[in-house]
Every structure is written in structure tokens, then in C-alpha cells.
Design an enzyme around this catalytic site. Structure first.
Site, PDB file in Angstrom:
ATOM      1  N   ASP A 489      48.233  18.609  46.203  1.00 36.97           N
ATOM      2  CA  ASP A 489      47.180  17.829  46.854  1.00 36.97           C
ATOM      3  C   ASP A 489      47.656  17.153  48.135  1.00 36.97           C
ATOM      4  O   ASP A 489      46.841  16.714  48.939  1.00 36.97           O
ATOM      5  CB  ASP A 489      46.706  16.709  45.907  1.00 36.97           C
ATOM      6  CG  ASP A 489      45.886  17.248  44.757  1.00 36.97           C
ATOM      7  OD1 ASP A 489      45.248  18.301  44.931  1.00 36.97           O
ATOM      8  OD2 ASP A 489      45.878  16.617  43.694  1.00 36.97           O
ATOM      9  N   GLU A 633      54.590  13.706  44.537  1.00 36.59           N
ATOM     10  CA  GLU A 633      54.831  14.887  45.366  1.00 36.59           C
ATOM     11  C   GLU A 633      55.929  14.665  46.411  1.00 36.59           C
ATOM     12  O   GLU A 633      56.349  15.596  47.066  1.00 36.59           O
ATOM     13  CB  GLU A 633      53.538  15.326  46.074  1.00 36.59           C
ATOM     14  CG  GLU A 633      52.515  16.013  45.169  1.00 36.59           C
ATOM     15  CD  GLU A 633      51.501  15.051  44.585  1.00 36.59           C
ATOM     16  OE1 GLU A 633      51.785  13.827  44.518  1.00 36.59           O
ATOM     17  OE2 GLU A 633      50.412  15.510  44.165  1.00 36.59           O
ATOM     18  N   GLN A 686      52.672  12.796  34.222  1.00 35.44           N
ATOM     19  CA  GLN A 686      52.463  13.575  35.443  1.00 35.44           C
ATOM     20  C   GLN A 686      53.755  13.760  36.245  1.00 35.44           C
ATOM     21  O   GLN A 686      53.969  14.795  36.851  1.00 35.44           O
ATOM     22  CB  GLN A 686      51.416  12.873  36.311  1.00 35.44           C
ATOM     23  CG  GLN A 686      50.992  13.644  37.532  1.00 35.44           C
ATOM     24  CD  GLN A 686      50.371  12.725  38.573  1.00 35.44           C
ATOM     25  OE1 GLN A 686      50.997  11.803  39.079  1.00 35.44           O
ATOM     26  NE2 GLN A 686      49.100  12.962  38.879  1.00 35.44           N
TER      27      GLN A 686
END
Ligand code: GLC
Length: 797
Positions: A489, A633, A686
């Protein structure tokens, strides 16, 4: 240090120390009636929608409160405690407790002051209310006078945001009543009486199995001024003052005074839900026979355990067994059912299914319940636009054939998603492939499904359009354009930028579709696919391979991302694992790329998504820069990709590496490291913070993550090597050399297979001999048609 253990027989995680480093949660019910509960009874409930159906309040990003509180008071000594350690929080040297998180139920057992308590919480199967059963046993030798209190903090309004912020409205729309054995809360009550439509709501907290001694319907009255959940005035006094709310915060609080003889057990059943008074009475009546709770609990266990039965592994590593047999599998069902709807981190505001997340979630349960998976696959295919792309967000009230698309301003406005993702529809390929492999149901491809925005096609044609979507949106180098983003993303390569990851996904999709095209003798299309796949493969090789790694992509302006010469982010995980998974990498490239991953990205807690983190040299569009280094990320150990690297190593026959990555990142393997990891040792999060963080090894965003399915696939298809195709089952384990024997029990197309993998010489992949029902086979493959009802397979490594 650990705070509990896995009870594999009962499929429970048992928390033996209640002061866990984070609230360790469980899921009850389903989004029809959803309830989340922590090991200290913190949590909330909602009906149908976390955003618009919130009925129990929870303070997010806070101290795990309030919750479904059950208080116990000794009316002689006036001492009081709670059936969960918190909120009263008695000294742990005198308060003994265990919290059993099971499959869709949680049971808290405690002993204090010679009173044993058991608080069982569950949502009955397919029902839309919740049950709290409190059992109290007098373990002393004298008669005890005990008061039990139940407390539920109702929201004042079903809309979560309104309840939190629009107080000038929501404080004045609710009131409570006491009716027989329950508190009834009404919202917008007058609307129920109005001629035009009844928009009012009613909730209740009721008691069965004992009588109500006193009650409160007003939060402040129950808690008392300057008191809190740990010392409510009503509990302190041993009596509620029967105050109901009117223009103030409502609650449900019921008190029952009990006399318990030595050795005697008393049971109270509290039921909570959003029902009108009459329905609530009917529901409560069922629990007058308190054995009904046991029946319902058994029903729940039977249902859930049956969902987990199709695969059972026995390896020398109990953490692996606990994850694959129960907890990872259960988490896969939770992500499958709940998507990203509600947790302690997802506050319930999502209004739909993310396309890629959901299509990935499906993969985690295909080996356990393929037909349930098929229903969701159909649904997701019905959310594919007729141009072949997926709707980035599929609304909960998705109306196939009638939806707007990211090309319409109305869709963008309604969902907040401005454009197509490059990868969404490409996830369908492996998902459909796994379903057809598990079931042999090739006719699935001929089922006709609508497109999101109108028109319909067979699934086979839908898949063709999926390829078409990418082929019609190529960048300057003839790789699929990055569009809004790919899996990552935070990676904006520009609309015409190109992602190597997506290119590899597309390459893989072509392999899958070619198999189906061959089956259908669709010769023109086969020729087309063969040609474009060859071209794409050559392009990826030419543009993306760099010595010992595949680069991450090429920006719209031509800048290569993830090149060895970059100062930051010069090594990315996903292009390496996907080069292997997609079948694109040569053996030599695969070995080099995987070695680079190990050298540059591996940490004690798993593999980083890229490194070094962006700090000073990010390109425009590297949104990961927003995060601290080694976080999410931005060079964190993103958990989803752990499954892919486990799979890639396994496909290469590297059982030792695959297992190394499993051990580093698997929650159960970290059971004794709970103070570092923080999250529940039985669920994936996550991501995990990596080397540049002062809190290396700390994991975040529990439960609702695509990790459940990717790691499941990595372990089942990868390490266990169970790879079904339309005609049978390939068995190709890649296990650590130290595992001398493993047993896999699998139900495959209704037939039982017991696979014994013997590994006396400590191999990590490959096989020497393969037997099916005593007969030596020339390949490690079980043709579906040779299966009997019960089968014995032996694979000698
Ligand atoms: C989150 C998103 C998922 C995305 C991933 C990586 O897990 O839910 O869609 O692929 O982050 O950015």
C-alpha cells in the site's frame, strides 16, 4: 517468560498469568453479532456493523476497558474481586486465575478467598446475542453470603462515532428500565411509538438462574463519583441503588445476592443483546434450565472443531502442530469471516472487504472447508469489474451487477478508494487454483458469475479478463503498470510505473490459466498466453534481475526501485520470494536471490520486507517513509511475506531455511518470549518491529491480517508439501533435517489419507520412495482416482 500454554487436546490457549503484556483477545460470534473479548474481559460487541451497530463501548488505545465485567463480593468480609483478574486486579499472590481461550468461547477460571469462579463467555452458534455464565463454588467449609454483579457498558447510540463524539445529542436519547429480571435500554424510544416507522432500538442485559437483588441502569450511579471500573460504589456497598439513566450514560448492571453452602456451586446466566423486551424474555427463558449453556457450548465446540478436522499434523515441534492444527487455522477462519471488520486495533469503521486481502484470506481455509471458500470466491468474482480489475473495496452490501467502479466519482466518494490496484484481480488465480485442486471441481470454471458493474461470464472468462486488465495497462517496459499501488500500500510507482511483484503475479497467473486453457482446448488462447508469457518473462529477466536479486520495480520516470546501488531500500523481499513462487526465476537465480534474502533481510524475528529502511533517500511515492524505521512497510518484518518466503524456500527444497523462518516469526514459537513480542502467542500480527527499533521483536495489529493465510499456505503447501491439482495430490515436503518423522492426516475429496514422512537420513527436501496403500509409486503424486476411503501413504526422504 511465558503467560500461558497451548492445550492441543482441547484446542485452547490457557493463560496462566493474567497480567499479559497486551490484551490477549478472542473472537466470539460473527459480524452478525460480533463480540471481542480479552483475557481480562475487556472488549466490545456490535450487531451487523462495527460502525453502525455498536452496542458495547470500548476505549481504544487505552487500558483494555471497559468490558464484560462480573464482580464477586463476600458480603461478610466486604472484600470484592472480579471473575477476570481486571478490573479489580487483586494481588496475584492470593488471586489465582486461568483464562481459557477456545474456539469461539472464553472461559475464565479464578479462585480467591475460597470462592472458585468460572466465567464463560460465548455467542451461541448462529445466534445474535451473547451469554455470560458465572459459576460460583464455595470451597470453604462454612456457609458464604456472596453478591455477584454483572456490568455492561451500553453505548448511547449504535453509531460508534456518534456515541464517542456527539454527546450533545447521544446523551439525551437513551433511557433504561428494570423489567422483571433485566435492564432494558431504549434508544430513540419515542420513534418506536411514532406512526412512521420504528427506528428505535432496545438492548437488554438479563439474568436467568437466580433473582435480581438490585440493579442500575445508569453508569455513574453504578460506578460512583470518582470511582472507576476497579471499585464501583455499588460493588463496594454490596448493593446497587436501583437508579436508571435519563439524559445520562446508560448501562446494564444486575446484582444477585447468594447463599452458597460449603462445596455448593451456584450458576447465574447473564444474557445480553439488542432485542426488544418480548424477544429478550423468550431468549432468557431458555436459560432457566441452566444445562442449556453446556448444550450450546458443546454445539459451538463441535462446530468449530469439525471445521479444523480436515488436516492434522504431528511433527516434533509442538509449536508447529499447535499453529497448523488449531490456531493458525482458527485465525484463518476469523480473517475469512471477519475480514478487517473489528479488533482492538481495527475500531470497526471499515465498511467493506478489501479485494486483495479477502481473496488471500480465502486461501487459508481451502484445505479445511473448500465449499465455504467457494462461496466467497464467487462473491469476490462478482466484485470484479468487466474490465477485469477488482473493486479495491467491496462494500458489505455489494450488489453484483449494479456497482459503480473506481472510474466513477460516486464510487471514489463512497469508498475513499481513488483508483484500481495493480494486483487485486491477480490474487484470484492462485485462489481458484487451490480450490479446484482441493476439490477436483473443474466445472467451477464454467459457473456464470456477474461482473460488479453489469454483464456476466463464466469464471474462466473472468480469469481471462483478469489477465486482460493487466495486459491493457502496461508501462513503458511492457510490465504491468503500478496504478494506485500493488500489494504494498505504501509503494506509489506512478500510474505507469511498473512493479516486478505484479509482473511476477501476472506471470504466475498465466501459468495457471494456461493449464485451464489446455483443459478446455482453447488453442487460440493457449497460443496467445504462451506468447505473452514468454515476452513478459523475458522482460522481467531483462529489466528486473540484478546480479543477486530482483529489483522492486521501475518508477514512471524510469528510476529503478530496489536496485543494489540504492543507498536505502536496496533489497526487497517479495520480488525474491515471488520470483520462485511464480516459477519465473531460474534455479541459479532462485538460489542467489534466496541467499540474498537470508544475508540482508533475515533477523531473529523474521525477514524484513526491505532494508535498509527509508530515512533520507526515499523517492517520491515511497509512502513507507511515513513510518519509523523498521516499522511496517518501512523495513519492518511485515508478517504476510513470511508465508511467501517459507513457501519459496520449501519449493526449492530448503526445509531448513523454511523452518528457520517459521520459527523466527511464528507466534507459538515465541511463547516464552511474550514480553518482547507482546501480542497473543497464538495469533499472527501484521508486523514485527525490526533491528532499527529500540523494541526489536515487538509485534503489532493482532488477529486480522493476511498473514494467517499466507503462513498457512507456506506451511501446508510448502513445508508439508501438500499441493493438490485438479487430478490429484502432490506430496513434496521440505522439512528441517532434524525432523526424523512426521505424520499428516488429511481429508482429501472426502477420503482419508495418512501420510507418514520418514526422514532417517536428515534430508530437508526431495524423496527417495513413495508408497500409496503399500504400492510403490513412480512419482510422489497421488492420483485422485486411486484413492480408497482410507489410505496409507509413506514417503521416504
Ligand atoms: C496491509 C493491507 C494489505 C496490504 C499490506 C501491505 O496488510 O491490509 O492490503 O497488502 O498491508 O501494504
Amino acid at each position: 517468560m511465558n503467560y500461558g500454554y497451548f492445550d492441543n487436546i482441547n484446542r485452547e490457549y490457557v493463560i496462566t498469568r493474567p497480567d499479559t503484556p497486551a490484551p490477549w483477545a478472542n473472537y466470539l460470534g460473527s459480524p452478525e453479532y460480533g463480540a471481542i473479548i480479552s483475557n481480562n474481559a475487556g472488549g466490545y460487541s456490535f450487531v451487523k456493523s462495527g460502525a453502525n451497530g455498536r452496542i458495547l463501548r470500548y476505549q481504544f488505545n487505552s487500558e483494555d476497558k471497559p468490558g464484560r465485567y462480573l464482580y464477586i463480593r463476600d458480603d461478610e468480609t466486604k472484600d470484592y474481586w472480579s471473575a477476570s483478574w481486571q478490573p479489580v486486579g487483586k494481588d496475584m499472590s492470593t488471586y489465582k486465575s486461568e483464562c481459557h481461550h477456545g474456539t469461539a468461547y472464553t472461559n475464565m477460571i479464578a479462585e480467591y478467598a475460597q470462592i472458585k469462579s468460572e466465567a464463560l463467555y460465548y455467542v451461541p452458534l448462529n445466534k445474535t446475542y451473547e451469554v455470560w455464565r458465572l459459576k460460583l463454588t464455595n470451597t470453604s467449609d462454612k456457609t458464604r453470603k456472596i453478591s455477584a454483579f454483572a456490568y455492561a457498558e451500553f453505548t448511547n447510540e449504535n453509531n460508534y462515532e456518534q456515541d464517542q463524539v456527539n454527546l450533545q445529542y447521544t446523551l439525551f436519547i437513551t433511557r433504561t428500565y428494570f423489567k422483571e429480571n433485566k435492564i432494558v435500554q431504549t434508544i430513540n424510544e419515542n420513534c418506536n411509538n411514532a406512526v412512521n416507522g420504528s427506528t428505535g432500538k432496545e438492548r437488554f442485559l438479563g439474568l436467568a438462574g437466580a433473582s435480581v437483588t438490585s440493579y442500575n441502569g445508569d453508569k455513574a450511579a453504578f460506578l460512583g463519583r470518582y470511582h472507576s471500573y476497579g471499585n464501583p460504589i455499588a460493588v463496594e456497598n454490596g448493593m446497587c441503588d436501583n437508579v436508571l439513566n435519563y439524559n445520562s450514560n446508560g448501562c446494564g448492571a444486575l446484582h444477585s445476592a447468594l447463599t452458597i453452602e460449603p462445596g455448593e456451586t451456584k450458576e447465574l446466566v447473564f444474557v445480553l443483546g439488542q432485542k426488544n423486551n418480548d424477544d429478550a424474555d423468550v431468549i432468557l427463558k431458555q436459560y432457566e434450565d441452566i444445562s442449556f449453556v453446556e448444550t450450546e457450548l458443546q454445539e459451538l465446540k463441535d462446530y468449530w472443531h469439525s471445521q479444523l478436522e480436515n488436516l492434522n499434523v504431528t511433527t516434533p515441534d509442538s509449536a508447529f502442530n499447535s499453529m497448523i492444527n488449531t490456531w493458525n487455522a482458527y485465525q484463518c477462519f476469523i480473517t475469512f469471516i471477519w475480514s478487517r471488520a473489528a479488533s482492538f486495533i481495527y475500531c470497526g469503521q471499515r465498511n467493506g472487504y478489501g479485494y486483495r486481502d479477502t481473496v488471500q484470506d480465502i486461501q487459508g481455509i481451502i484445505h479445511l472447508n473448500p465449499e465455504l471458500a467457494a462461496e466467497k470466491i464467487r462473491f469476490m468474482i462478482s466484485a470484479q469489474v468487466d474490465n477485469g480489475g477488482g473493486l479495491p473495496l467491496v462494500k458489505y452490501d455489494h450488489n453484483a451487477g449494479h456497482e459503480d467502479t473506481p472510474d466513477d466519482a460516486s464510487y471514489v466518494k463512497a469508498t475513499g478508494h481513488p483508483a484500481y490496484r495493480a494486483d487485486d484481480a491477480l490474487w484470484l488465480f492462485p485462489t481458484v487454483y487451490k480450490y479446484i485442486g482441493e476439490t477436483g471441481n473443474k466445472a467451477f470454471l464454467d459457473e456464470v458469475i456477474p461482473y460488479a458493474n453489469g454483464g456476466e461470464d463464466t469464471i474462466y472468462e473472468h480469469l481471462k479478463r483478469g489477465i486482460g486488465f493487466s495486459m491493457e495497462r502496461l508501462g513503458d517496459h511492457k510490465m504491468p503498470a503500478g496504478l494506485h499501488a500493488d500489494w504494498n500500500d505504501c509503494l506509489r510507482l506512478g500510474k505507469k510505473g511498473e512493479s516486478s511483484f505484479v509482473a511476477m503475479q501476472l506471470y504466475y497467473a498465466m501459468t495457471i490459466l494456461k493449464e485451464y486453457a489446455e483443459d478446455k482446448k482453447d488453442s487460440e488462447y493457449i497460443a496467445y498466453l504462451t506468447q505473452i508469457q514468454k515476452e513478459l518473462g523475458d522482460t522481467i529477466q531483462k529489466e528486473c534481475w540484478e546480479e543477486d536479486r530482483f529489483v522492486r520495480g521501475i518508477k514512471e520516470d524510469g528510476q529503478v526501485i530496489g536496485s543494489k546501488k540504492d543507498i536505502e531500500a536496496n533489497m526487497w523481499l517479495n520480488p525474491q520470494s515471488w520470483a520462485v513462487i511464480s516459477g519465473l526465476a531460474t534455479k541459479e537465480q532462485a538460489e542467489l536471490a534466496l541467499e540474498s534474502v537470508h544475508r540482508e533481510l533475515n533477523t531473529p524475528y523474521g525477514v524484513r520486507v526491505m532494508a535498509p529502511s527509508f530515512q533520507k533517500h526515499a523517492f517520491e511515492g515511497a509512502l513507507a517513509l511515513l513510518f519509523n524505521p523498521s516499522t511496517k512497510e518501512n523495513g519492518g518484518i511485515f508478517s504476510q511475506p513470511q508465508g511467501w518466503i517459507i513457501l519459496a524456500e520449501s519449493l526449492m527444497g530448503h526445509g531448513n531455511r523454511a523452518y528457520e523462518y517459521f520459527r523466527e516469526s511464528s507466534p507459538a514459537s515465541q511463547n516464552d518470549n511474550a514480553d518482547v513480542r507482546l501480542l497473543e502467542p497464538y495469533v499472527h500480527g501484521q508486523f514485527t518491529e525490526s533491528t532499527e527499533s529500540p523494541f526489536e521483536g515487538r509485534s503489532h495489529v493482532h488477529w486480522l491480517t493476511g498473514t494467517a493465510s499466507t503462513v498457512m499456505v507456506g506451511c501446508v503447501e510448502g513445508m508439508l508439501g501438500l499441493r493438490p491439482d485438479a487430478d490429484g495430490l502432490l506430496v513434496q515436503p521440505a522439512i528441517p533435517s532434524e525432523w526424523k518423522e512426521i505424520t499428516i492426516d488429511k481429508v482429501f475429496r472426502g477420503k482419508k489419507i495418512t501420510i507418514k514422512v520418514e526422514n532417517p537420513d536428515g534430508a530437508e527436501g526431495g524423496y527417495k520412495e513413495f508408497y500409496l496403500n503399500g504400492e510403490k509409486m513412480d512419482k510422489n503424486y497421488i492420483p485422485a482416482e486411486s484413492l480408497k476411503d482410507v489410505n496409507e501413504v509413506v514417503l521416504k526422504m
